[in-house]
Every structure is written in structure tokens, then in C-alpha cells.
Design a protein around this motif. Sequence first.
Motif, PDB file in Angstrom:
ATOM      1  N   MET A 184      -7.584  17.175 -20.198  1.00 44.48           N
ATOM      2  CA  MET A 184      -7.409  16.188 -19.004  1.00 44.48           C
ATOM      3  C   MET A 184      -5.920  16.249 -18.810  1.00 44.48           C
ATOM      4  SD  MET A 184      -8.703  14.317 -16.632  1.00 44.48           S
ATOM      5  CE  MET A 184     -10.312  13.549 -17.140  1.00 44.48           C
ATOM      6  N   LYS A 185      -5.688  16.266 -17.606  1.00 48.18           N
ATOM      7  CA  LYS A 185      -4.266  15.948 -17.076  1.00 48.18           C
ATOM      8  C   LYS A 185      -4.195  14.886 -16.489  1.00 48.18           C
ATOM      9  CE  LYS A 185      -2.755  20.549 -17.442  1.00 48.18           C
ATOM     10  NZ  LYS A 185      -1.354  21.018 -18.287  1.00 48.18           N
ATOM     11  N   TYR A 186      -2.777  14.306 -16.556  1.00 50.73           N
ATOM     12  CA  TYR A 186      -2.735  12.715 -15.855  1.00 50.73           C
ATOM     13  C   TYR A 186      -1.388  12.619 -15.198  1.00 50.73           C
ATOM     14  CZ  TYR A 186      -6.020  11.886 -20.033  1.00 50.73           C
ATOM     15  OH  TYR A 186      -6.892  11.864 -20.963  1.00 50.73           O
ATOM     16  N   ILE A 187      -1.511  12.024 -14.005  1.00 51.94           N
ATOM     17  CA  ILE A 187      -0.364  11.732 -13.369  1.00 51.94           C
ATOM     18  C   ILE A 187      -0.290  10.403 -12.652  1.00 51.94           C
ATOM     19  CG2 ILE A 187      -1.299  12.803 -11.135  1.00 51.94           C
ATOM     20  CD1 ILE A 187       1.336  13.524 -10.339  1.00 51.94           C
ATOM     21  N   ILE A 188       0.567   9.583 -12.835  1.00 55.06           N
ATOM     22  CA  ILE A 188       0.879   8.283 -12.258  1.00 55.06           C
ATOM     23  C   ILE A 188       1.987   8.484 -11.142  1.00 55.06           C
ATOM     24  CG2 ILE A 188       1.914   5.980 -12.661  1.00 55.06           C
ATOM     25  CD1 ILE A 188       0.994   6.077 -15.597  1.00 55.06           C
ATOM     26  N   VAL A 189       1.397   8.164 -10.011  1.00 58.97           N
ATOM     27  CA  VAL A 189       2.475   8.097  -8.757  1.00 58.97           C
ATOM     28  C   VAL A 189       2.495   6.544  -8.533  1.00 58.97           C
ATOM     29  CG1 VAL A 189       2.422   8.529  -6.322  1.00 58.97           C
ATOM     30  CG2 VAL A 189       1.231  10.301  -7.756  1.00 58.97           C
ATOM     31  N   LEU A 190       4.015   6.201  -8.828  1.00 63.27           N
ATOM     32  CA  LEU A 190       4.401   4.682  -8.354  1.00 63.27           C
ATOM     33  C   LEU A 190       5.123   4.660  -7.425  1.00 63.27           C
ATOM     34  CD1 LEU A 190       4.921   2.310 -11.423  1.00 63.27           C
ATOM     35  CD2 LEU A 190       6.596   2.610  -9.556  1.00 63.27           C
ATOM     36  N   GLY A 191       4.749   3.984  -6.744  1.00 60.46           N
ATOM     37  CA  GLY A 191       5.606   3.306  -5.294  1.00 60.46           C
ATOM     38  C   GLY A 191       6.167   2.183  -5.507  1.00 60.46           C
ATOM     39  N   ASP A 192       7.537   2.242  -5.862  1.00 61.49           N
ATOM     40  CA  ASP A 192       8.176   1.201  -6.455  1.00 61.49           C
ATOM     41  C   ASP A 192       7.842  -0.143  -5.330  1.00 61.49           C
ATOM     42  OD1 ASP A 192      10.481  -0.702  -7.269  1.00 61.49           O
ATOM     43  OD2 ASP A 192      10.700   0.763  -8.701  1.00 61.49           O
ATOM     44  N   GLY A 193       7.880  -1.256  -5.653  1.00 63.20           N
ATOM     45  CA  GLY A 193       7.797  -2.554  -4.574  1.00 63.20           C
ATOM     46  C   GLY A 193       6.863  -2.363  -3.557  1.00 63.20           C
ATOM     47  N   MET A 194       6.100  -1.412  -3.355  1.00 63.28           N
ATOM     48  CA  MET A 194       5.177  -1.421  -1.995  1.00 63.28           C
ATOM     49  C   MET A 194       4.395  -2.354  -1.995  1.00 63.28           C
ATOM     50  SD  MET A 194       2.716   2.037  -2.523  1.00 63.28           S
ATOM     51  CE  MET A 194       1.729   2.256  -3.877  1.00 63.28           C
ATOM     52  N   ALA A 195       4.029  -3.126  -2.949  1.00 65.64           N
ATOM     53  CA  ALA A 195       3.091  -4.345  -2.800  1.00 65.64           C
ATOM     54  C   ALA A 195       3.883  -5.479  -1.845  1.00 65.64           C
ATOM     55  CB  ALA A 195       2.475  -5.119  -4.170  1.00 65.64           C
ATOM     56  N   ASP A 196       3.191  -6.056  -1.349  1.00 68.32           N
ATOM     57  CA  ASP A 196       3.757  -7.240  -0.311  1.00 68.32           C
ATOM     58  C   ASP A 196       2.833  -8.523  -0.312  1.00 68.32           C
ATOM     59  OD1 ASP A 196       5.349  -8.278   1.898  1.00 68.32           O
ATOM     60  OD2 ASP A 196       6.578  -6.369   1.844  1.00 68.32           O
ATOM     61  N   GLU A 197       3.306  -9.284   0.894  1.00 70.73           N
ATOM     62  CA  GLU A 197       2.555 -10.439   1.302  1.00 70.73           C
ATOM     63  C   GLU A 197       1.957 -10.281   2.670  1.00 70.73           C
ATOM     64  OE1 GLU A 197       1.584 -12.801  -0.583  1.00 70.73           O
ATOM     65  OE2 GLU A 197       2.781 -12.476  -2.567  1.00 70.73           O
ATOM     66  N   PRO A 198       1.177 -10.912   3.344  1.00 66.35           N
ATOM     67  CA  PRO A 198       0.626 -10.943   4.569  1.00 66.35           C
ATOM     68  C   PRO A 198       1.930 -11.074   5.442  1.00 66.35           C
ATOM     69  CG  PRO A 198      -1.178 -11.905   3.527  1.00 66.35           C
ATOM     70  CD  PRO A 198       0.124 -11.787   2.365  1.00 66.35           C
ATOM     71  N   ILE A 199       2.143 -10.562   6.589  1.00 69.21           N
ATOM     72  CA  ILE A 199       3.094 -10.599   7.501  1.00 69.21           C
ATOM     73  C   ILE A 199       2.548 -10.754   9.000  1.00 69.21           C
ATOM     74  CG2 ILE A 199       4.918  -9.386   8.374  1.00 69.21           C
ATOM     75  CD1 ILE A 199       5.250  -7.688   6.193  1.00 69.21           C
ATOM     76  N   GLU A 200       3.360 -11.988   9.393  1.00 74.45           N
ATOM     77  CA  GLU A 200       2.619 -12.448  10.793  1.00 74.45           C
ATOM     78  C   GLU A 200       2.801 -11.219  11.833  1.00 74.45           C
ATOM     79  OE1 GLU A 200       3.067 -16.127  13.916  1.00 74.45           O
ATOM     80  OE2 GLU A 200       4.273 -16.269  11.978  1.00 74.45           O
ATOM     81  N   ALA A 201       3.652 -10.722  11.741  1.00 73.40           N
ATOM     82  CA  ALA A 201       4.080  -9.665  12.826  1.00 73.40           C
ATOM     83  C   ALA A 201       3.041  -8.460  12.476  1.00 73.40           C
ATOM     84  CB  ALA A 201       5.493  -8.773  12.734  1.00 73.40           C
ATOM     85  N   LEU A 202       2.450  -8.442  11.502  1.00 80.77           N
ATOM     86  CA  LEU A 202       1.258  -7.393  11.127  1.00 80.77           C
ATOM     87  C   LEU A 202      -0.170  -8.034  11.294  1.00 80.77           C
ATOM     88  CD1 LEU A 202       3.082  -5.308   8.163  1.00 80.77           C
ATOM     89  CD2 LEU A 202       2.972  -4.919  10.683  1.00 80.77           C
ATOM     90  N   GLU A 203      -0.355  -8.917  12.356  1.00 82.82           N
ATOM     91  CA  GLU A 203      -1.482  -9.625  12.120  1.00 82.82           C
ATOM     92  C   GLU A 203      -2.089 -10.379  10.711  1.00 82.82           C
ATOM     93  OE1 GLU A 203      -3.999  -7.101  14.001  1.00 82.82           O
ATOM     94  OE2 GLU A 203      -3.151  -7.224  16.130  1.00 82.82           O
ATOM     95  N   ASN A 204      -1.041 -10.527  10.266  1.00 84.36           N
ATOM     96  CA  ASN A 204      -1.355 -11.447   8.663  1.00 84.36           C
ATOM     97  C   ASN A 204      -1.933 -10.367   7.919  1.00 84.36           C
ATOM     98  OD1 ASN A 204      -0.351 -13.927   9.205  1.00 84.36           O
ATOM     99  ND2 ASN A 204      -2.276 -14.452  10.292  1.00 84.36           N
ATOM    100  N   LYS A 205      -1.416  -9.033   7.887  1.00 85.09           N
ATOM    101  CA  LYS A 205      -1.579  -8.039   7.080  1.00 85.09           C
ATOM    102  C   LYS A 205      -0.627  -7.846   6.042  1.00 85.09           C
ATOM    103  CE  LYS A 205      -5.524  -5.809   9.683  1.00 85.09           C
ATOM    104  NZ  LYS A 205      -5.724  -4.314  10.616  1.00 85.09           N
ATOM    105  N   THR A 206      -0.754  -7.137   5.052  1.00 81.78           N
ATOM    106  CA  THR A 206       0.477  -6.480   4.470  1.00 81.78           C
ATOM    107  C   THR A 206       0.744  -5.108   4.832  1.00 81.78           C
ATOM    108  OG1 THR A 206      -0.956  -5.337   2.625  1.00 81.78           O
ATOM    109  CG2 THR A 206      -0.451  -7.805   2.400  1.00 81.78           C
ATOM    110  N   PRO A 207       1.912  -4.663   4.404  1.00 80.16           N
ATOM    111  CA  PRO A 207       2.051  -3.228   4.958  1.00 80.16           C
ATOM    112  C   PRO A 207       1.332  -2.200   4.504  1.00 80.16           C
ATOM    113  CG  PRO A 207       4.316  -4.405   4.439  1.00 80.16           C
ATOM    114  CD  PRO A 207       3.117  -5.245   4.051  1.00 80.16           C
ATOM    115  N   LEU A 208       0.692  -2.396   3.032  1.00 77.45           N
ATOM    116  CA  LEU A 208      -0.206  -1.470   2.731  1.00 77.45           C
ATOM    117  C   LEU A 208      -1.509  -1.461   3.458  1.00 77.45           C
ATOM    118  CD1 LEU A 208       0.111  -1.729  -1.223  1.00 77.45           C
ATOM    119  CD2 LEU A 208       0.223   0.007   0.049  1.00 77.45           C
TER     120      LEU A 208
END
Length: 403
Positions: A1-25
Motif C-alpha cells: 500500500m502507498k500512502y499520500i496526505i494532501v494537506l490544504g493548509d488553513g482551508m477550513a473556515d466558518e459560514p460566510i454571509e456573502a456565500l449564503e452562509n456556506k463555508t468556502p469548502l
Amino acid sequence: MKYIIVLGDGMADEPIEALENKTPLQAVSKPAIDWVAAHGRSGMLATVPAGFAPGSEIANLSVLGYDVPKVFEGRGSLEAASMGVKIEDGEMAMRCNLITIEDGKIKNHSAGHISNAEAAELIAFLQKELGGEDVNFFPGVSYRHLLKIKGGSKRIVTTPPHDVPGTPYKDVLVRAADTDGEPTARQLNELIERSMTLLENHPVNLARKAAGKDPANSIWPWSPGYRPQMQTLMQRYGIGSGVVISAVDLIKGIGVYAGLESIDVEGATGLYNTNYEGKAQAAIEALRTHDFVFLHIEASDEAGHEGDVALKMKTIEYLDRRIVKPILDAVSTWNEPVSIAILPDHPTPCALRTHTSKPIPFTIYRTNEPGDEVQAFDEFAARKGSYGDLSGDQFMERFILRK
């Protein structure tokens, strides 16, 4: 088995009103990442132990399964390993940012994302003017540099500059944690004040101001520590060999102590304009010859610190289209099974422009193994994943050891 971690630093967020209360993700189109979640298993991971600030050094050590209270010795000591700077007995290392101070307040933590060449000239100047036998400066990447002090005490309280934009700098100068730290705190604050005088009219900064750019008019040392003692991932998890791919000295340094080979990619910047294709190809080639790849992408974190929602969404789109999709396309043709994990290290909400300690979503996909009911990758969908809520070394145990 091969293993790869893809880490998007800081990409988690909070709901944003301008995104209709969605997070960027939630709001962004990311078909490749969502495919991984839909065909894998998801969960939530607490990456910041109680009593620790949510820095990338803490969160990435946690992601890789390390017991942070036992192994953490400051950000500077980790970055020193990446830079090839040895920390001897009796020496303390610190991250040393070049920052912008305006009207007595910290304007930004990055001196307007100063270039490598400009920063190297300023660090060489500071070494000449302030360095010597006991104090030494070492150039890193963009605004991220290293300060090493002989006889320095880590019994001090420092503030990451990215946590306090708009704060009067005198309110967040170095403080002693106890009497042992008082001489070091005084020494560091003197270095900060002297650097401001020296840097203000340096030709590099005069040229930056003339061009409408933020000057690098102060140093900012933080996160002190001595040489850390860490087991390698090979020792901990039985991995045969592994690599780390990142534009950030901190992550490379963690990789060095973890026993990973560091692979440099031309054009990797740590910003949204990084060489995504080069990093993806480097990861694919490394996965052919090694068992484990830790691929770190910094761009979303920087967008969060800037408070730029549109840019953060763009960085996630780039991660999806220019990193995850090429990796999926490549490994889909291999006969050898592959495990892929996708996650951030911590949230960096655009509204706050700094890190938070909230648990982050993760997903793990294994070739030819069934997934759970989660169909998308984001901070809310992952809560329904079959891995549930994890902490400590549980993520790596699930990912590598399948416990």
C-alpha cells in the motif's frame, strides 16, 4: 500500500454571509476532492491539544501523529532543520518574521509578501549590524526567517504576528514567563526596536515604498525552542520510506525530524501562485519510489490571513483541479493500492484572519475499498463520516495502521 496526505493548509473556515452562509469548502466547485470523499470515509480531527495555540507547527505535528506536549520545541527549531542550521546545546532558535509596522501597529505579518531576494538582502544586513557570536540571523523564504541565540531561555511569551494584525506592536512585545526568561525577553525586544531603526531607510525598503509596497521595517521573533527529540514515522508506523513536499520551511523541518526526504519544487512559493502542477507531479513521482508522501499546500492559509474570501475559494479550486485530480488520474492506472487522505491542518477563517482550534474535516480513500455515506468534503458533511471524532495519533493510526 502507498500512502499520500494532501494537506490544504488553513482551508477550513466558518459560514460566510456573502456565500449564503456556506463555508468556502461548501460553496466552491471541487469535483475531485468531493469524489475522494464520496468514495472514501470521512471524520473530524482535533489537531490542537489543550493549552496550545493553533499554529501550523502544532496542527501539522498532530496530523502526523506526534504527541505535541512531548516533542514540541518551538517553530524556529523545526524550520532550522529544513534550512540545514544546526541547533547546538545551549542554543535557542526562533522564527523571525519580517513584518510591516505602520503608525505603531502591526499592519501585516509578511511585509507585503516580500520577495526572497529582497528579504535575503535585509537579513544579511541585520546579521552584519546585529548579529555576532551570540545572536545570528539566517535567511529563509519570503518573510519567514530564523534567529538563533546562544544561552537564550525559552521561558518567554511571544505572539505570532499573523494573530494580531492591527494591534499596537508594543502591546505584544516579548514577555518573560518567569524570572529565568527576563534577560532573553529584554534582549529580543531590544533587537526588535533596533531593527526598526536600521530597516526604516534601507534601500530595499525605500524602493518598496516608492513602488507602493509595504516595507519590511521590523523583525518579529516568536515561538522559541531548543533541539527537539522526535521518532521518525518509519519508527512509529513501520513506513519504509517517505518524502515531504512543501514550500514552507516549517513543514520541511517537521519532515526532516519525521525522517522524510524533502523534495524542492521549482516555483513553489507558498502562495496562490505556487507551482501546483510541479508539486502534483513531484508527489506522483515520489509515490512511485516511496511508501509515503506528505504534500503540503500553503495557499489557502495565506488567503485566510488576508481575509480574502474570493482568493481562498480560488486556492481550493486550484488544489482540486491542479493537485488532487492529477494525482487521482495517475494512481487510477496503477496496480498497487493507494491510500489518499485530504484535510487541512486547522481552520483559518477569513472573518478572523487567524487560526482557530476547532476540529477539521478529513477524508481517507483507499483504492478498491468501500466508502461511507458522506458525498462531499467540507466542515459539516465530514461530521457524519464513519470515522467520527478523532484526536491525538488516531488519524495516523486509521490512515497507516487501519486501527
